[in-house]
Every structure is written in C-alpha cells, then in structure tokens.
Design a protein around this motif. Structure first.
Motif, PDB file in Angstrom:
ATOM      1  N   ALA A 186     -10.228 -14.862 -27.659  1.00 22.64           N
ATOM      2  CA  ALA A 186     -11.181 -13.910 -27.103  1.00 22.64           C
ATOM      3  C   ALA A 186     -12.023 -14.574 -26.018  1.00 22.64           C
ATOM      4  CB  ALA A 186     -12.082 -13.376 -28.209  1.00 22.64           C
ATOM      5  N   GLY A 187     -12.695 -13.746 -25.227  1.00 23.22           N
ATOM      6  CA  GLY A 187     -13.613 -14.242 -24.216  1.00 23.22           C
ATOM      7  C   GLY A 187     -12.993 -14.530 -22.872  1.00 23.22           C
ATOM      8  N   LEU A 188     -11.692 -14.313 -22.751  1.00 23.63           N
ATOM      9  CA  LEU A 188     -11.017 -14.618 -21.496  1.00 23.63           C
ATOM     10  C   LEU A 188     -10.896 -13.360 -20.630  1.00 23.63           C
ATOM     11  CD1 LEU A 188      -8.353 -17.153 -22.774  1.00 23.63           C
ATOM     12  CD2 LEU A 188     -10.569 -17.616 -21.710  1.00 23.63           C
ATOM     13  N   ASN A 189     -10.192 -13.491 -19.518  1.00 26.30           N
ATOM     14  CA  ASN A 189     -10.194 -12.461 -18.479  1.00 26.30           C
ATOM     15  C   ASN A 189      -9.657 -11.105 -18.936  1.00 26.30           C
ATOM     16  OD1 ASN A 189     -10.246 -11.766 -15.434  1.00 26.30           O
ATOM     17  ND2 ASN A 189      -8.194 -11.176 -16.076  1.00 26.30           N
ATOM     18  N   ALA A 190     -10.216 -10.068 -18.327  1.00 27.91           N
ATOM     19  CA  ALA A 190      -9.698  -8.711 -18.497  1.00 27.91           C
ATOM     20  C   ALA A 190     -10.064  -7.905 -17.258  1.00 27.91           C
ATOM     21  CB  ALA A 190     -10.270  -8.054 -19.743  1.00 27.91           C
ATOM     22  N   PHE A 191      -9.260  -6.896 -16.969  1.00 22.33           N
ATOM     23  CA  PHE A 191      -9.542  -5.932 -15.919  1.00 22.33           C
ATOM     24  C   PHE A 191      -9.215  -4.546 -16.436  1.00 22.33           C
ATOM     25  CE2 PHE A 191      -8.076  -9.552 -13.073  1.00 22.33           C
ATOM     26  CZ  PHE A 191      -9.315  -9.823 -12.524  1.00 22.33           C
ATOM     27  N   PHE A 192      -9.870  -3.526 -15.876  1.00 18.04           N
ATOM     28  CA  PHE A 192      -9.411  -2.159 -16.089  1.00 18.04           C
ATOM     29  C   PHE A 192      -9.767  -1.322 -14.854  1.00 18.04           C
ATOM     30  CE2 PHE A 192     -13.472  -2.595 -18.348  1.00 18.04           C
ATOM     31  CZ  PHE A 192     -14.224  -1.500 -17.932  1.00 18.04           C
ATOM     32  N   ALA A 193      -8.985  -0.272 -14.653  1.00 16.21           N
ATOM     33  CA  ALA A 193      -9.129   0.535 -13.447  1.00 16.21           C
ATOM     34  C   ALA A 193      -8.309   1.810 -13.574  1.00 16.21           C
ATOM     35  CB  ALA A 193      -8.652  -0.247 -12.217  1.00 16.21           C
ATOM     36  N   PRO A 194      -8.648   2.825 -12.780  1.00 15.93           N
ATOM     37  CA  PRO A 194      -7.703   3.936 -12.624  1.00 15.93           C
ATOM     38  C   PRO A 194      -6.503   3.462 -11.822  1.00 15.93           C
ATOM     39  CG  PRO A 194      -9.569   4.216 -11.152  1.00 15.93           C
ATOM     40  CD  PRO A 194      -9.879   3.023 -12.003  1.00 15.93           C
ATOM     41  N   PHE A 195      -5.395   4.159 -11.915  1.00 12.56           N
ATOM     42  CA  PHE A 195      -4.224   3.817 -11.111  1.00 12.56           C
ATOM     43  C   PHE A 195      -3.571   5.072 -10.564  1.00 12.56           C
ATOM     44  CE2 PHE A 195      -2.216   4.587 -15.224  1.00 12.56           C
ATOM     45  CZ  PHE A 195      -1.089   5.299 -14.880  1.00 12.56           C
ATOM     46  N   SER A 196      -2.867   4.892  -9.463  1.00 13.13           N
ATOM     47  CA  SER A 196      -2.070   5.968  -8.879  1.00 13.13           C
ATOM     48  C   SER A 196      -0.836   5.325  -8.263  1.00 13.13           C
ATOM     49  CB  SER A 196      -2.873   6.718  -7.815  1.00 13.13           C
ATOM     50  OG  SER A 196      -2.096   7.758  -7.244  1.00 13.13           O
ATOM     51  N   TYR A 197       0.326   5.641  -8.801  1.00  9.26           N
ATOM     52  CA  TYR A 197       1.587   5.056  -8.348  1.00  9.26           C
ATOM     53  C   TYR A 197       2.513   6.157  -7.848  1.00  9.26           C
ATOM     54  CZ  TYR A 197       0.235   1.208 -11.586  1.00  9.26           C
ATOM     55  OH  TYR A 197      -0.412   0.205 -12.273  1.00  9.26           O
ATOM     56  N   THR A 198       3.323   5.821  -6.859  1.00  9.03           N
ATOM     57  CA  THR A 198       4.355   6.742  -6.396  1.00  9.03           C
ATOM     58  C   THR A 198       5.645   5.966  -6.136  1.00  9.03           C
ATOM     59  OG1 THR A 198       3.890   6.526  -4.017  1.00  9.03           O
ATOM     60  CG2 THR A 198       2.617   8.183  -5.241  1.00  9.03           C
ATOM     61  N   SER A 199       6.709   6.706  -5.980  1.00  8.71           N
ATOM     62  CA  SER A 199       8.001   6.088  -5.697  1.00  8.71           C
ATOM     63  C   SER A 199       8.061   5.517  -4.282  1.00  8.71           C
ATOM     64  CB  SER A 199       9.135   7.100  -5.893  1.00  8.71           C
ATOM     65  OG  SER A 199       8.861   8.295  -5.190  1.00  8.71           O
ATOM     66  N   GLY A 200       7.064   5.854  -3.446  1.00  5.00           N
ATOM     67  CA  GLY A 200       6.982   5.288  -2.104  1.00  5.00           C
ATOM     68  C   GLY A 200       7.653   6.136  -1.050  1.00  5.00           C
TER      69      GLY A 200
END
Length: 200
Positions: A186-200
């Motif tokens: 515990a105590g190490l790095n973390a991130f969170f965020a919304p995401f939006s992906y497409t096939s491009g």
C-alpha cells in the motif's frame, strides 16, 4: 477493421512511488513496474454490439523501462458479458481492434491469461475501488494538493486516458496475485480518470 467507441472511468495502481515515473517515459522506481488497472464502461459499442455497463481489468508487469522491455499481461473480462460482448472487449483491450491499445500492443511480449471474472468498479469517498474475483483488489485515495484539492496531471506523455487529466492517488490497500503477477504494498502510486476511446 471494426468501428467502436468506449467511454467511462478507469483507475490504476502500480509498484512505483507517487507519481509513477513511467508516465513521464522514465524508468520505474524499482527494477520493474507492476500495474493493476480496471475500467468501467458507461457507454460504448463495437460494430453495433452494446458494451455499456461492463467492466474490464488488466494486470501488467514490465521488467524494466516500459518503453524498452516486453510486458507480461493478464486480462479479465466482466462475467456478465455475452459471447459477442466478451469477444469485442478482448479485441479492444488486446489491441487487435486498433485505437489506444492497438498502439500499445507492440509492447506486449506475453499474454499470461484471459478469463471472465466478476469485476466490481465504484467511486469510493472521492477515490476508486475495484476488485476482480480470484485475482485481487485495490482501494485508491486521491492525493490532496494545495487547498485540499486533488492533484492532477495534464497531458502526460504516457497515459491510459489520453486527453484527460489524471487524478493522482495512492493505494490505501492493494492485492494482486495471479499468473505470477503480484502486487501488495500500500501507499504507492495510483491514478484515476474518465476515459474516451475510439477505433481511430
């Protein structure tokens, strides 16, 4: 190639200190980086197959600098997914359907396993919680910055949520043990965020 799009929220934790240097194209804090990530899809479809409401998770180990080594990964697909949904998610997150994961596919040296599992993903007190049946879980807290506001990173060179600010966090609790990929400090790095992906 299939046309698809996904949007929702994602969270990850890893074995690096806060913030993870891998996101800035630097070597990991220790000799390797083990990452544990999960996605909750709010809206999405793959050639007409609806994917909203489903969850996916990935466990990853990079035995050194992420851009200079081959990764070992395991994938977990929501056990509520039907056959067509499961195949679609495996193609997307496995990189076969293009998009962000298609760009990352070349770094994968070994797929240790792919299986269906009960996956929980939820907001938790301003942070995130996710758990994968038979593999582990993570409880993530945001890091407080000036004025008590969450710390965010914009435009990181390497990100699982391109175009979105990453909220910097730390793992209040984490467990991962599957396919020889382990994480438990515990105590190490973390991130969170919304995401939006497409096939491009």
């Amino acid at each position: 190639m299939a046309t698809w799009n996904l949007s929702g929220n994602y969270a990850e934790t890893c074995s690096c200190s806060v913030p993870c240097p891998c996101n800035f194209l630097n070597a990991p804090t220790e000799e390797d980086c083990t990452a544990w990530a999960a996605w909750h899809i709010e809206e999405g479809e793959f050639d007409g197959t609806p994917l909203g409401g489903l969850n996916v998770a990935l466990a990853l180990n990079s035995p050194g600098h992420m851009l200079e080594t081959k990764w070992r990964v395991a994938m977990y697909v929501d056990d509520r997914a039907g056959e067509a949904q499961r195949e679609a998610l495996q193609q997307i997150f496995g990189g076969e359907a293009g998009g962000l994961f298609g760009e990352l596919k070349g770094f994968i040296g070994e797929v240790a396993g792919v299986r269906s599992a009960a996956i929980e993903f939820r907001n938790a007190g301003g942070g995130r919680h996710f758990s994968i049946e038979g593999a582990g879980s993570a409880d993530i807290e945001p890091v407080a910055g000036e004025g008590g506001q969450a710390v965010r990173i914009d435009n990181a060179p390497l990100s699982l949520s391109p175009g979105q600010p990453l909220t910097v966090g730390k793992a209040a609790a984490v467990s991962l043990s599957d396919h020889g990929i382990t994480l438990g400090k515990a105590g190490l790095n973390a991130f969170f965020a919304p995401f939006s992906y497409t096939s491009g």
